[in-house]
Scaffold this active site. Structure first.
Site, short mmCIF file in Angstrom:
data_model
loop_
_atom_site.label_atom_id
_atom_site.label_comp_id
_atom_site.label_asym_id
_atom_site.label_seq_id
_atom_site.Cartn_x
_atom_site.Cartn_y
_atom_site.Cartn_z
N LYS A 1 73.57 48.62 71.01
CA LYS A 1 72.20 48.63 70.45
C LYS A 1 71.77 47.22 70.01
O LYS A 1 70.68 46.78 70.33
CB LYS A 1 72.15 49.57 69.24
CG LYS A 1 70.88 49.44 68.43
CD LYS A 1 70.88 50.28 67.18
CE LYS A 1 71.65 49.73 66.02
NZ LYS A 1 70.94 48.87 65.07
N ASN A 2 72.64 46.54 69.27
CA ASN A 2 72.19 45.27 68.70
C ASN A 2 72.10 44.15 69.73
O ASN A 2 71.37 43.18 69.52
CB ASN A 2 73.08 44.87 67.51
CG ASN A 2 72.83 45.80 66.32
OD1 ASN A 2 71.81 46.49 66.27
ND2 ASN A 2 73.75 45.83 65.37
N CYS B 1 65.48 46.37 53.34
CA CYS B 1 66.11 47.45 54.09
C CYS B 1 67.10 48.10 53.15
O CYS B 1 67.46 47.53 52.12
CB CYS B 1 66.81 46.87 55.30
SG CYS B 1 67.65 48.10 56.25
N ARG C 1 67.35 41.28 52.72
CA ARG C 1 67.63 40.67 54.02
C ARG C 1 66.60 39.57 54.30
O ARG C 1 65.63 39.77 55.01
CB ARG C 1 67.64 41.75 55.11
CG ARG C 1 68.76 42.76 54.86
CD ARG C 1 68.76 43.89 55.84
NE ARG C 1 69.25 43.52 57.15
CZ ARG C 1 69.31 44.38 58.17
NH1 ARG C 1 68.95 45.62 58.01
NH2 ARG C 1 69.76 43.99 59.35
N ASP D 1 79.36 46.61 59.84
CA ASP D 1 78.85 47.88 60.38
C ASP D 1 79.95 48.95 60.52
O ASP D 1 79.66 50.09 60.89
CB ASP D 1 78.18 47.65 61.75
CG ASP D 1 76.87 46.90 61.62
OD1 ASP D 1 76.38 46.72 60.49
OD2 ASP D 1 76.34 46.46 62.66
N ARG E 1 69.08 56.47 64.84
CA ARG E 1 68.62 55.10 65.14
C ARG E 1 69.61 54.36 66.03
O ARG E 1 69.21 53.48 66.78
CB ARG E 1 68.49 54.29 63.85
CG ARG E 1 67.43 54.76 62.92
CD ARG E 1 67.38 53.88 61.71
NE ARG E 1 66.81 52.60 62.10
CZ ARG E 1 66.10 51.82 61.30
NH1 ARG E 1 65.88 52.18 60.06
NH2 ARG E 1 65.62 50.68 61.73
C1 EPZ Z 1 72.57 42.23 62.32
O1 EPZ Z 1 71.63 42.20 61.25
C2 EPZ Z 1 72.67 43.66 62.76
N1 EPZ Z 1 71.37 44.11 63.20
C3 EPZ Z 1 73.22 44.53 61.64
O2 EPZ Z 1 73.43 45.83 62.16
C4 EPZ Z 1 74.55 43.96 61.19
O3 EPZ Z 1 74.98 44.66 60.04
C5 EPZ Z 1 74.42 42.48 60.84
O4 EPZ Z 1 73.83 41.76 61.95
C6 EPZ Z 1 75.74 41.81 60.50
O5 EPZ Z 1 76.62 41.91 61.61
C7 EPZ Z 1 70.93 43.79 64.41
O6 EPZ Z 1 71.58 43.14 65.21
C8 EPZ Z 1 69.58 44.30 64.77
P1 EPZ Z 1 72.51 38.76 59.64
P2 EPZ Z 1 70.99 40.85 60.78
O7 EPZ Z 1 71.28 37.94 59.78
O8 EPZ Z 1 70.78 39.99 61.96
C9 EPZ Z 1 72.04 36.70 55.30
C10 EPZ Z 1 73.38 48.16 62.20
O9 EPZ Z 1 73.88 49.03 61.45
N2 EPZ Z 1 70.83 36.07 55.85
O10 EPZ Z 1 73.71 38.39 60.45
O11 EPZ Z 1 69.82 41.17 59.93
C11 EPZ Z 1 71.88 38.20 55.13
O12 EPZ Z 1 71.27 38.51 53.90
C12 EPZ Z 1 72.72 46.92 61.61
O13 EPZ Z 1 73.34 48.26 63.43
C13 EPZ Z 1 70.16 35.10 55.12
O14 EPZ Z 1 70.54 34.77 53.98
O15 EPZ Z 1 72.15 40.27 59.88
C14 EPZ Z 1 73.31 38.68 55.22
O16 EPZ Z 1 73.95 38.53 53.99
C15 EPZ Z 1 72.49 47.01 60.14
N3 EPZ Z 1 69.04 34.50 55.66
C16 EPZ Z 1 73.95 37.71 56.21
O17 EPZ Z 1 73.08 36.58 56.26
C17 EPZ Z 1 68.59 34.80 56.90
O18 EPZ Z 1 67.59 34.22 57.35
C18 EPZ Z 1 74.13 38.23 57.64
O19 EPZ Z 1 72.91 38.78 58.10
C19 EPZ Z 1 69.28 35.78 57.65
C20 EPZ Z 1 70.40 36.40 57.10
#
Ligand code: EPZ
Length: 429
Positions: free
Chosen positions: A21-22, A116, A121, A304, A396
């Site tokens: 999915k991702n 979320c 996020r 995840d 989802r």
């Molecule tokens: C992706 O989310 C996935 N979603 C999530 O899967 C997954 O949990 C996550 O990566 C971590 O592996 C998709 O791919 C659509 P991140 P994403 O940006 O991209 C911080 C599921 O269940 N951060 O890697 O939103 C953030 O707060 C979902 O399928 C910033 O500070 O995650 C977090 O602590 C839920 N600033 C960390 O980085 C930013 O601009 C990692 O988030 C972006 C992120």
């Protein structure tokens, strides 16, 4: 909709895993960057994907579902760079259209994704990346507006390892003028998949899967036919379903390398894990053993999979510590699990789990996608009936979840309302 689960049967058999999915979310956004036909295969037929396809159609691209797992997209007729608020409310990953539209048209407007249910996020790293490519990127009246007179390669260092920011920056930089170096990039398998897909459209991206990605911008992207990699998290969820029910499950159509962190934990917990070329078998015959785990960016243990391993540890022998280091609010299922008899205390980002000998069925509610799947696993391993409410979250990201579980011998049915729940419980008596 609810799932009514009668626990206690070990899951046994083979299950075929769908596309990631991702990865698919990034790949679908990439597909609109060409004016030629792009065909995506092994697409998971899940709600988040279907919402993103609607968003893509909503900006004028042609979307033709050739079958449930194959779609043809043509971005030549896109008539707006503004993505409707409704889509971003329904799925956060619509923000990949920012990078894709900015790269292709030098301007994009997408509503700011809201909070979320797994924690705050922010998208500051996405914006930092766009600015690093010479774009203006501001939040204006609830919209993220990114625009550039001249989108040019840049040297970007991410302060936080972010999957979303890495993909968004790759998308925009693929069509920028000149070279981009992205440091401290995320290394998840889906980053590599999005890069491979973009390269198959004529992009020039090197180093995806390491923490330095180099992108040489190209003038245009052409059509392609691309098949998405298998879903690491769907596979991991079924592997833990085997562990929780003391079963014997072979997950098929997977890349075992992507599952190494998950397999390693299952082995520590006393399961047998056998790897084949494109399958992994998990056999669990006795009570699970405790372990400690900390979620980390890939190749670490995935956030995840945190709820699923916590469910398994809640019935393991001894005390385990689970540290969540990616999202601060990912323990919301713990109160639900406590209703089933689990003994878990959460202090900050650490859950201390004292394994109990068994869980007992109860009525619980899914707080988010992965936690929802984990509560289903809890129900499968528990004594008696569990009713999992708010299954819309599970849909989802898991295709035909209940059907796949039934094919492994699980006793799980869908119920539309309370009457249905009572009927299903009575029928099974
Ligand atoms: C992706 O989310 C996935 N979603 C999530 O899967 C997954 O949990 C996550 O990566 C971590 O592996 C998709 O791919 C659509 P991140 P994403 O940006 O991209 C911080 C599921 O269940 N951060 O890697 O939103 C953030 O707060 C979902 O399928 C910033 O500070 O995650 C977090 O602590 C839920 N600033 C960390 O980085 C930013 O601009 C990692 O988030 C972006 C992120």
């Amino acid at each position: 909709m609810q799932y009514v689960i009668k626990g206690g049967s070990p899951l046994v058999g083979d299950v075929v895993i769908g596309g990631a999915k991702n990865a698919a979310l990034g790949i679908l956004a990439a597909a609109i960057m060409s004016d030629e036909d792009v065909v995506i295969e092994n697409l998971p037929d899940v709600r988040d994907i279907n919402v993103l396809l609607e968003a893509i159609e909503g900006i004028g691209a042609a979307v033709c579902r050739l079958d449930p797992h194959t779609v043809r997209i043509n971005g030549s007729a896109i008539n707006t760079i503004r993505v409707n608020d409704d889509y971003i409310k329904r799925i956060r990953a619509s923000y990949y259209l920012l990078g894709a539209l900015l790269g292709k048209y030098r301007r994009a407007e997408v509503s700011l994704p809201g909070g979320c249910n797994i924690g705050s996020r922010p998208i500051d790293q996405h914006l930092k990346g766009f600015r690093g490519l010479g774009a203006r990127a501001e939040v204006d009246h609830g919209m993220v507006v990114a625009s550039a007179d001249h989108l040019s390669g840049g040297h970007i260092y991410l302060d936080v390892v972010s999957v979303g920011a890495t993909i968004n920056i790759m998308l925009a930089a693929a069509l920028a003028d000149g070279n981009t170096i992205l440091e401290n990039a995320a290394k998840e398998p889906h980053i590599v998949d999005v890069a491979n897909m973009l390269n198959s459209m004529g992009a020039n991206i090197k180093g995806a899967g390491t923490d330095i990605i180099r992108i040489r911008g190209v003038q245009r992207l052409h059509g392609t036919v691309y098949s998405i990699i298998p879903d690491q998290i769907e596979a991991g969820t079924f592997m833990f379903a085997a562990a929780v029910t003391r079963g014997d499950v072979t997950v098929k159509n997977v890349i075992p390398k992507h599952l190494e962190a998950i397999s390693a934990k299952l082995i520590e917990m006393g399961c047998e894990v056998v790897e084949f070329d494109d399958a992994v078998r998990v056999v669990c015959k006795s009570r699970l053993r405790h372990t400690h785990v900390k979620t980390l960016p890939y190749p670490g243990f995935p956030t995840d999979m945190q709820p699923q391993i916590s469910v398994a540890l809640s019935v393991a022998e001894g005390t385990s510590m689970v540290t969540e280091s990616i999202f601060e609010n990912r323990f919301k299922y713990v109160d639900e699990l406590a209703r089933m008899g689990a003994d878990i205390k959460v202090e900050g980002n650490v859950a201390v789990i004292n394994g109990v000998s068994r869980l007992t069925g109860a009525d619980v509610s899914a707080p988010d996608l992965r936690a929802g799947a984990a509560l289903v696993l809890a129900g499968l391993g528990a004594e008696g009936y569990t009713v999992v409410d708010e299954t819309k979250y599970i849909l989802r990201g898991y295709e035909r979840f209940d059907e796949k579980l039934r094919s492994l011998g699980a006793d799980i049915e869908q119920a539309e309302d309370e009457k249905d729940v009572r009927r299903l419980k009575l029928e099974a008596v």
